[in-house]
Design a protein around this motif. Structure first.
Motif, PDB file in Angstrom:
ATOM      1  N   HIS A 124      -3.691 -17.479  -7.391  1.00  0.00           N
ATOM      2  CA  HIS A 124      -4.356 -16.454  -6.586  1.00  0.00           C
ATOM      3  C   HIS A 124      -3.445 -15.948  -5.471  1.00  0.00           C
ATOM      4  N   SER A 125      -2.841 -16.869  -4.716  1.00  0.00           N
ATOM      5  CA  SER A 125      -1.995 -16.433  -3.606  1.00  0.00           C
ATOM      6  C   SER A 125      -0.732 -15.733  -4.118  1.00  0.00           C
ATOM      7  N   PHE A 126      -0.186 -16.169  -5.242  1.00  0.00           N
ATOM      8  CA  PHE A 126       1.026 -15.564  -5.787  1.00  0.00           C
ATOM      9  C   PHE A 126       0.764 -14.183  -6.375  1.00  0.00           C
ATOM     10  N   PHE A 127      -0.211 -14.098  -7.278  1.00  0.00           N
ATOM     11  CA  PHE A 127      -0.437 -12.837  -7.991  1.00  0.00           C
ATOM     12  C   PHE A 127      -1.170 -11.797  -7.146  1.00  0.00           C
ATOM     13  N   SER A 128      -1.868 -12.201  -6.110  1.00  0.00           N
ATOM     14  CA  SER A 128      -2.530 -11.227  -5.234  1.00  0.00           C
ATOM     15  C   SER A 128      -1.500 -10.332  -4.562  1.00  0.00           C
ATOM     16  N   ILE A 129      -0.409 -10.928  -4.123  1.00  0.00           N
ATOM     17  CA  ILE A 129       0.663 -10.145  -3.490  1.00  0.00           C
ATOM     18  C   ILE A 129       1.247  -9.156  -4.494  1.00  0.00           C
ATOM     19  N   TRP A 130       1.517  -9.649  -5.704  1.00  0.00           N
ATOM     20  CA  TRP A 130       2.092  -8.772  -6.728  1.00  0.00           C
ATOM     21  C   TRP A 130       1.098  -7.705  -7.173  1.00  0.00           C
ATOM     22  N   HIS A 131      -0.176  -8.014  -7.151  1.00  0.00           N
ATOM     23  CA  HIS A 131      -1.203  -7.020  -7.499  1.00  0.00           C
ATOM     24  C   HIS A 131      -1.164  -5.870  -6.504  1.00  0.00           C
ATOM     25  N   GLU A 132      -1.105  -6.194  -5.223  1.00  0.00           N
ATOM     26  CA  GLU A 132      -1.046  -5.146  -4.192  1.00  0.00           C
ATOM     27  C   GLU A 132       0.216  -4.306  -4.352  1.00  0.00           C
ATOM     28  N   PHE A 133       1.356  -4.968  -4.545  1.00  0.00           N
ATOM     29  CA  PHE A 133       2.620  -4.247  -4.711  1.00  0.00           C
ATOM     30  C   PHE A 133       2.559  -3.334  -5.935  1.00  0.00           C
ATOM     31  N   SER A 134       2.079  -3.869  -7.047  1.00  0.00           N
ATOM     32  CA  SER A 134       2.026  -3.094  -8.284  1.00  0.00           C
ATOM     33  C   SER A 134       1.081  -1.896  -8.152  1.00  0.00           C
ATOM     34  N   SER A 135      -0.033  -2.078  -7.445  1.00  0.00           N
ATOM     35  CA  SER A 135      -0.979  -0.971  -7.236  1.00  0.00           C
ATOM     36  C   SER A 135      -0.330   0.141  -6.416  1.00  0.00           C
ATOM     37  N   ASP A 136       0.290  -0.244  -5.294  1.00  0.00           N
ATOM     38  CA  ASP A 136       0.962   0.755  -4.456  1.00  0.00           C
ATOM     39  C   ASP A 136       2.106   1.413  -5.217  1.00  0.00           C
ATOM     40  N   PHE A 137       2.882   0.608  -5.910  1.00  0.00           N
ATOM     41  CA  PHE A 137       4.011   1.123  -6.679  1.00  0.00           C
ATOM     42  C   PHE A 137       3.534   2.128  -7.732  1.00  0.00           C
ATOM     43  N   LYS A 138       2.439   1.808  -8.413  1.00  0.00           N
ATOM     44  CA  LYS A 138       1.942   2.700  -9.462  1.00  0.00           C
ATOM     45  C   LYS A 138       1.512   4.045  -8.887  1.00  0.00           C
ATOM     46  N   ASP A 139       0.874   4.018  -7.709  1.00  0.00           N
ATOM     47  CA  ASP A 139       0.468   5.277  -7.070  1.00  0.00           C
ATOM     48  C   ASP A 139       1.690   6.154  -6.783  1.00  0.00           C
ATOM     49  N   PHE A 140       2.706   5.555  -6.165  1.00  0.00           N
ATOM     50  CA  PHE A 140       3.917   6.318  -5.858  1.00  0.00           C
ATOM     51  C   PHE A 140       4.649   6.724  -7.126  1.00  0.00           C
ATOM     52  N   TRP A 141       4.642   5.866  -8.118  1.00  0.00           N
ATOM     53  CA  TRP A 141       5.312   6.151  -9.381  1.00  0.00           C
ATOM     54  C   TRP A 141       4.678   7.370 -10.063  1.00  0.00           C
ATOM     55  N   LYS A 142       3.355   7.423 -10.051  1.00  0.00           N
ATOM     56  CA  LYS A 142       2.658   8.570 -10.653  1.00  0.00           C
ATOM     57  C   LYS A 142       3.004   9.860  -9.911  1.00  0.00           C
ATOM     58  N   LYS A 143       3.027   9.791  -8.564  1.00  0.00           N
ATOM     59  CA  LYS A 143       3.360  10.984  -7.768  1.00  0.00           C
ATOM     60  C   LYS A 143       4.776  11.449  -8.061  1.00  0.00           C
ATOM     61  N   GLU A 144       5.714  10.521  -8.092  1.00  0.00           N
ATOM     62  CA  GLU A 144       7.102  10.876  -8.364  1.00  0.00           C
ATOM     63  C   GLU A 144       7.260  11.423  -9.784  1.00  0.00           C
ATOM     64  N   ASN A 145       6.569  10.833 -10.731  1.00  0.00           N
ATOM     65  CA  ASN A 145       6.622  11.307 -12.110  1.00  0.00           C
ATOM     66  C   ASN A 145       6.094  12.739 -12.189  1.00  0.00           C
ATOM     67  N   LYS A 146       5.038  13.025 -11.443  1.00  0.00           N
ATOM     68  CA  LYS A 146       4.460  14.372 -11.416  1.00  0.00           C
ATOM     69  C   LYS A 146       5.440  15.369 -10.784  1.00  0.00           C
ATOM     70  N   LEU A 147       6.123  14.958  -9.707  1.00  0.00           N
ATOM     71  CA  LEU A 147       7.113  15.833  -9.066  1.00  0.00           C
ATOM     72  C   LEU A 147       8.269  16.140 -10.012  1.00  0.00           C
ATOM     73  N   ILE A 148       8.719  15.118 -10.737  1.00  0.00           N
ATOM     74  CA  ILE A 148       9.808  15.327 -11.693  1.00  0.00           C
ATOM     75  C   ILE A 148       9.357  16.277 -12.794  1.00  0.00           C
ATOM     76  N   LEU A 149       8.134  16.133 -13.236  1.00  0.00           N
ATOM     77  CA  LEU A 149       7.589  17.036 -14.262  1.00  0.00           C
ATOM     78  C   LEU A 149       7.568  18.469 -13.739  1.00  0.00           C
ATOM     79  N   GLN A 150       7.114  18.649 -12.497  1.00  0.00           N
ATOM     80  CA  GLN A 150       7.085  19.990 -11.909  1.00  0.00           C
ATOM     81  C   GLN A 150       8.493  20.579 -11.787  1.00  0.00           C
ATOM     82  N   GLU A 151       9.469  19.749 -11.404  1.00  0.00           N
ATOM     83  CA  GLU A 151      10.852  20.213 -11.323  1.00  0.00           C
ATOM     84  C   GLU A 151      11.357  20.660 -12.694  1.00  0.00           C
TER      85      GLU A 151
END
Length: 190
Positions: free
Chosen positions: A127-154
């Motif tokens: 729980h203590s180990f994967f909770s940290i990675w869950h938060e990181f992965s969630s934030d990372f995925k949000d930014f990843w989607k935004k960046e992917n969308k920007l690259i698509l627009q470019e």
């Protein structure tokens, strides 16, 4: 958040499919990490002990049937049960070894990331180990989607610009048509 954004931007520029639908998220899905944070090795160990106990009960009950049955009614039940119990013991041992190896690997991974057990715990919990990675992965995925969308627009803008440039440079010249038919001759006379 800043680290997630930089990492998301960085990972997309190395992805050949960036800006495309087939671009694959490079980390485990946040939901998978959340589910991993909910597991407990103690629960798995408890379940395996219960299965071992159930297997012993099954073996005892099968032995009673062997004793109480007439020899002509004993087969193929006895052979099938012996084969089942033998295979179940092998499977049980393999599952116990797999769980022990997984637990050891988890603790080694937690140590690699310098995770320390929380107060009152003897070892780092999933729980203590994967909770940290869950938060990181969630934030990372949000930014990843935004960046992917920007690259698509470019890429769309670049494609539109290429189309505009090609329209400006015709591959062939169109010359105005000189009237030489009957209409032209009649209109000249008028």
């Amino acid at each position: 958040f800043f680290l997630c954004r930089i990492t998301a931007e960085h990972s997309l520029y190395f992805c050949q499919d960036a800006g495309k639908e087939q671009c694959i998220f490079p980390l485990p899905e946040p939901q998978d990490l959340f589910q991993a944070s909910q597991m407990k090795f103690e629960d798995f160990q408890k379940d395996l002990r219960k299965l071992k106990k159930d297997l012993r009960v099954c073996e005892t009950e099968a032995a009673k049937v062997y004793q109480l049955s007439l020899e002509e009614h004993l087969q193929p039940f006895k052979d099938n049960m012996e084969q089942f119990i033998s295979q179940a013991k092998i499977d049980q041992d393999e599952e116990e070894k797999s769980l022990a190896e997984a637990h050891k690997s988890f603790l080694e991974t937690a140590a690699y990331f310098c995770m320390k057990p929380k107060m009152g715990e003897k070892e780092v919990s999933p729980h203590s180990f994967f909770s940290i990675w869950h938060e990181f992965s969630s934030d990372f995925k949000d930014f990843w989607k935004k960046e992917n969308k920007l690259i698509l627009q470019e890429r769309v803008k670049e494609a539109e610009e290429v189309c505009r440039q090609k329209k400006g440079k015709s591959l062939y010249n169109i010359k105005p048509k000189h009237d030489s038919g009957i209409k032209a001759k009649i209109s000249m006379k008028i």
